[in-house]
Design an enzyme around this catalytic site. Structure first.
Site, PDB file in Angstrom:
ATOM      1  N   GLU A   1      46.751  90.291   6.921  1.00  0.00           N
ATOM      2  CA  GLU A   1      46.061  89.001   6.768  1.00  0.00           C
ATOM      3  C   GLU A   1      46.833  88.008   5.906  1.00  0.00           C
ATOM      4  O   GLU A   1      46.232  87.210   5.187  1.00  0.00           O
ATOM      5  CB  GLU A   1      44.666  89.211   6.163  1.00  0.00           C
ATOM      6  CG  GLU A   1      43.727  89.982   7.057  1.00  0.00           C
ATOM      7  CD  GLU A   1      42.278  89.878   6.595  1.00  0.00           C
ATOM      8  OE1 GLU A   1      42.045  89.707   5.396  1.00  0.00           O
ATOM      9  OE2 GLU A   1      41.393  89.976   7.459  1.00  0.00           O
TER      10      GLU A   1
ATOM     11  N   GLU B   1      39.850  94.358  12.908  1.00  0.00           N
ATOM     12  CA  GLU B   1      38.762  94.606  11.943  1.00  0.00           C
ATOM     13  C   GLU B   1      37.482  93.958  12.428  1.00  0.00           C
ATOM     14  O   GLU B   1      37.296  92.748  12.316  1.00  0.00           O
ATOM     15  CB  GLU B   1      39.113  94.060  10.552  1.00  0.00           C
ATOM     16  CG  GLU B   1      40.224  94.813   9.870  1.00  0.00           C
ATOM     17  CD  GLU B   1      40.548  94.293   8.465  1.00  0.00           C
ATOM     18  OE1 GLU B   1      39.707  93.603   7.860  1.00  0.00           O
ATOM     19  OE2 GLU B   1      41.663  94.577   7.993  1.00  0.00           O
TER      20      GLU B   1
END
Ligand code: GAL
Length: 856
Positions: free
Chosen positions: A187, A256
């Site tokens: 991320e 995710e």
């Protein structure tokens, strides 16, 4: 013998075919990708994945968790690699016990599942310091996660170390192993703008460094829209149906999908309704996705001091499909298992083509996967919160609000995300008392004297204490060797000081970056203060009384997990920043710039009081004056393990804050006195509408975490528990419990589709007629039988598991019909139909609700 003709001879061949088709580890897999999917050995695959982080459970738990993941319909198990676990000291590696990543990957392979290895090595993950070892911070000139030579050298060395380890063991799919995918970074795209132009160079470098390691399987970067080719950029979030990758050659992947959310000390417990989670998954596959990972599939426990932070709780249950203790979280696990089965049924159509979209009305969408060879799968979505009726291919379909119906043959609804067929189970803790009340055996203490104790000295007590002018930052000082740093100052009082009120009183004021501060004046505890997950900063103002002559102020500053998220998270400091002042009558005296004495950690930590060795045996006091409700005490007790194999928890009610060890192994920080806010919770959160991490919360006003998991493998016959209490508590109030499945419940309406199992495997159906909805109940344990039907109602029953009640309409024979079908069996199916129950109210949509229990 005579009857064994060609059938017997064929059996070994048949068996080997079965083995080959179920195991992908006997030969090397070629893993590539195209715009639709990951391609394994030339075949596009729809893959369901779930996160299980190896150090958040134990090697003894892994096989069962992985088997439950497989039974739940997973193809892939995902885990991060936690750098600070494996390299606690630079150059010294540890891959033992819970850190045995090779064993974990092999265990997944043995179950016939694939692995997605997210190396990071930055992982976030609510893990201490985002997974980075603290020594990294002290490398001269280092800057984390940017184009910085010292950082890149270390990142490359560790990433290569992990890749080599996997290669040596032949664990990449290209070598015949289970790893089909790896991740580099994590991320970074969310925060890279803070790193300026160097961010781009770092991402390019990360990509080529990863590729140079030659794993033979694809790499991904999550939340990195500019991930360089051939690295696949993937989506993370509560919904990812709108996501598209940065190239038309890359598949749409979701790394995710949050099955719930994490818990913080001081926070309420987040949960995510199964209907919404299933909706998000179905929407993703509806709109072209082919790889989806649950974060988490089993969350587990943050043992020791591994939690990130600040203030991440010890439990990492996450409301995941498998709970912290390894039991199924129902109906979530079952509802998703049903979904996975249907998606797999659609797989031939999903991998063959892109979806064709048609609007069925406002916020009503149909996506159809239709192939020239006749395969057809359709997804019909209602994104409104109101129910709707739509026309599709000439037929009428009812679509409940905020739901997706899946039609694996483009005609029959086999699954709807809002209609749960799966059973629900309640989990209950059975307390073991030291008295022999109840049905459980008492918890036996081995030593008749019960608890013994050692007082941790207030202030400086270790030889390695040192002095500095002024106040120091905590993490740079302790290097996280301990949660604790003592700040101590002594000074003389003449009683003529202008900042004293009425002789000896003064206002002490302390400012700190957090996370927790405990203040002692002349050896006495005068109070504590703690920050919270949103803001760790704290200050304390307290009237104190000083002595004539020498006075000492001791400040104990404690961290509760180091920051794991955000740009430059590694630089967010902790500890007493100052000013530390004494004041009265508008006159302030600043103690901050003077000479302070510092001590990293506790004396008891240095002495390893948590260890079970006998070195400290003579120091433990077991007199009748067990100190309670005073800060800074080490307690010790011996106990017999609770009988049986059910998961074990300790209820720390009665204690304040600290850490606990069982036979020398830390079960984590406990903090039952930190309670959740009084408001913001609802026990039946509406699943309809966009979910967020603060939408569905429970446990308001209660301790954020009261129960702490003790893995069975930490226990032996005779056990020692050591507890360090920082705030003040009464250890005699600590209790033990074992975790069990309570009731089995289900509530299925006439409008639900038939159970997925029966539709997919018609040979399992009781009759050949068109099947309708059914309630299916199964006891969780292999030897358990349904022993009681506590409630059964066919009609319009209301309420939730444990508190169902009959509605206006209810069939009179429901209880006896259900009892007959279920009692004495390990699993039973009951049709939800007027054929079974008669019709108690014509023209009304009816449902069947059942609550039953299993023998223990
Ligand atoms: C994501 C991160 C994960 C985890 C998650 C929240 O941003 O990639 O590692 O921290 O948030 O549980």
């Amino acid at each position: 013998m005579k009857r064994c003709h060609h059938l017997c001879r064929l059996l070994p061949l048949w068996l080997s075919l079965v083995i080959l088709s179920f195991s992908h580890i006997s030969y090397g897999d070629n893993v590539t990708y195209d715009h639709r999917a990951l391609v394994i050995n030339g075949v596009r695959r729809v893959l369901i994945s779930g996160s299980i982080h190896y150090p958040r459970s134990t090697p003894e738990m892994w096989p069962d968790l992985i088997q439950k993941a497989k039974n739940g319909g997973l193809d892939v198990v995902e885990t991060y690699i936690f750098w600070n676990l494996h390299e606690p000291v630079q150059g010294q590696y540890d891959f033992e016990g819970r850190k045995d990543i090779v064993k974990f990957v092999k265990t997944v392979a043995e179950a016939g599942l694939y692995v997605h290895l997210r190396i990071g090595p930055y992982v976030c993950a609510e893990w201490n310091y985002g997974g980075f070892p603290l020594w990294l911070h002290f490398i001269p000139g280092i800057k984390f996660r940017t184009d910085n030579e010292p950082f890149k050298t270390e990142m490359q060395r560790f990433t290569a170390k992990i890749v080599d380890l996997m290669k040596q063991e032949n664990l990449y799919a290209s070598q015949g192993g289970p790893i089909i995918l790896s991740q580099i970074e994590n991320e970074y795209g969310l925060i890279d703008s803070a790193y300026g132009a160097a961010a781009q160079r770092y991402i390019q470098w990360s990509a080529s460094m990863a590729l140079s390691l030659d794993t033979g399987v694809p790499w991904v970067m999550c939340q990195q829209s500019d991930a360089p080719d051939p690295i696949i950029n993937t989506c993370n979030g509560f919904y990812c149906d709108e996501f598209s990758p940065n190239s038309s050659n890359k598949p749409k992947m979701w790394t995710e999908n949050y099955s719930g959310w994490f818990l913080s000390f001081g926070g309420s417990a987040p949960y995510r309704p199964p209907q919404d989670l299933a909706f998000a998954v179905a929407r993703f596959f509806q709109r072209g996705g082919t790889f989806q990972n649950y974060y988490m599939y089993q969350g587990g426990t943050n043992f020791g001091r591994t939690t990130g932070g600040p203030f991440i709780a010890t439990s990492y249950d996450y409301d995941a499909p498998i709970d912290e203790y390894g039991l199924l979280n129902q109906p979530k696990w079952g509802h998703l298992r049903d979904l996975h089965k249907v998606i797999k049924q659609c797989e031939p159509a999903l991998i063959a083509t892109d979806p064709a979209y048609t609007s069925l009305g406002q916020n009503l969408e149909a996506h159809v996967y239709k192939t020239s060879s006749g395969a057809c799968a359709a997804f019909l979505a209602n994104i409104n919160t109101q129910d709707a009726t739509v026309k599709f291919n000439g037929k009428t379909y009812k679509l409940p609000g905020w739901s997706v119906s899946i039609l694996p043959d483009c005609e029959n609804v086999v699954y709807n995300t809002a209609q749960i067929n799966s059973q629900e189970t309640t989990s209950e803790m059975r307390y073991l008392n030291s008295s022999s009340e109840g049905t459980d055996q008492p918890l036996s203490r081995l030593s008749s004297s019960g608890w013994s104790y050692i007082k941790e000295p207030v202030g400086i007590s270790k030889a390695d204490a040192f002095t500095r002018n002024g106040l120091v930052e905590q993490i740079n000082t302790t290097a996280d060797a301990s949660d604790y740093l003592w700040y101590s100052i002594s000074f003389n009082i003449t009683m003529g000081e202008p900042w004293l009120i009425s002789g000896a009183q003064t206002l002490l004021h302390v400012e700190s970056l957090g996370h927790v501060l405990r203040v002692f004046v002349n050896g006495f505890y005068i109070g504590g203060v703690m920050g919270n997950a949103r803001s760790a900063k704290i200050s304390l103002s307290k009237l104190i009384i000083l002595n004539k002559g020498k006075n000492t102020i001791d400040l104990l500053s404690a961290t509760v997990g180091l920051q794991n998220f955000g740009a430059f998270f590694d630089l967010s400091g902790a500890g007493v920043t100052g000013p530390v002042t004494l004041s009265a009558n508008s006159v302030t005296f600043d103690l901050s710039p003077y000479v302070w004495t510092y001590q990293t950690g506790l004396k008891g930590e240095d002495m390893s009081l948590f260890d079970v060795s006998d070195d400290s045996a003579s120091l433990w006091l077991s007199d009748s004056t067990l100190p309670t409700n005073v800060p800074l005490v080490w307690y010790k007790m011996q106990f017999k393990a609770p009988a049986g194999n059910d998961p074990v928890a300790i209820d720390f009610t009665g204690m304040g804050k600290g850490e606990a060890w069982i036979n020398g192994q830390s079960i984590g920080r406990f903090w039952p006195t930190y309670t959740a806010p009084l408001s913001g919770c609802s026990n039946s959160c509406n699943y309809k509408g966009t979910y967020s991490s603060s939408k569905c919360l429970k446990n308001c006003g209660k301790p954020s975490q009261q129960l702490y998991h003790v893995p069975r493998s930490f226990l032996k016959g005779a056990n020692t528990m050591v507890v360090f209490e920082e705030e003040g508590g009464d250890p005699t109030k600590i209790s033990f419990a074992t975790r069990h499945t309570g009731s089995l419940c289900a509530h299925v309406s006439e409008m639900h589709p038939a159970p997925v199992n029966f539709v997919l495997y018609p040979e399992l159906a009781v009759s050949k007629q068109k099947l309708g909805p059914m309630v299916h109940l199964t006891c969780p344990g292999p030897d358990q039988l349904i022993n009681e039907v506590k409630f059964a109602s066919f009609g319009t029953p209301q309420g939730t598991c444990g508190s169902y009640s009959h509605g206006k309409c209810s069939s009179t024979n429901a209880l006896s019909v259900v009892q007959q079908a279920c009692v004495g069996t390990s699993s039973c199916s009951v049709p939800v139909s007027i054929k079974a129950f008669g019709d108690p109210c014509r023209g009304v949509t009816k449902s069947l609700a059942i609550e039953a229990t299993c023998s223990s």
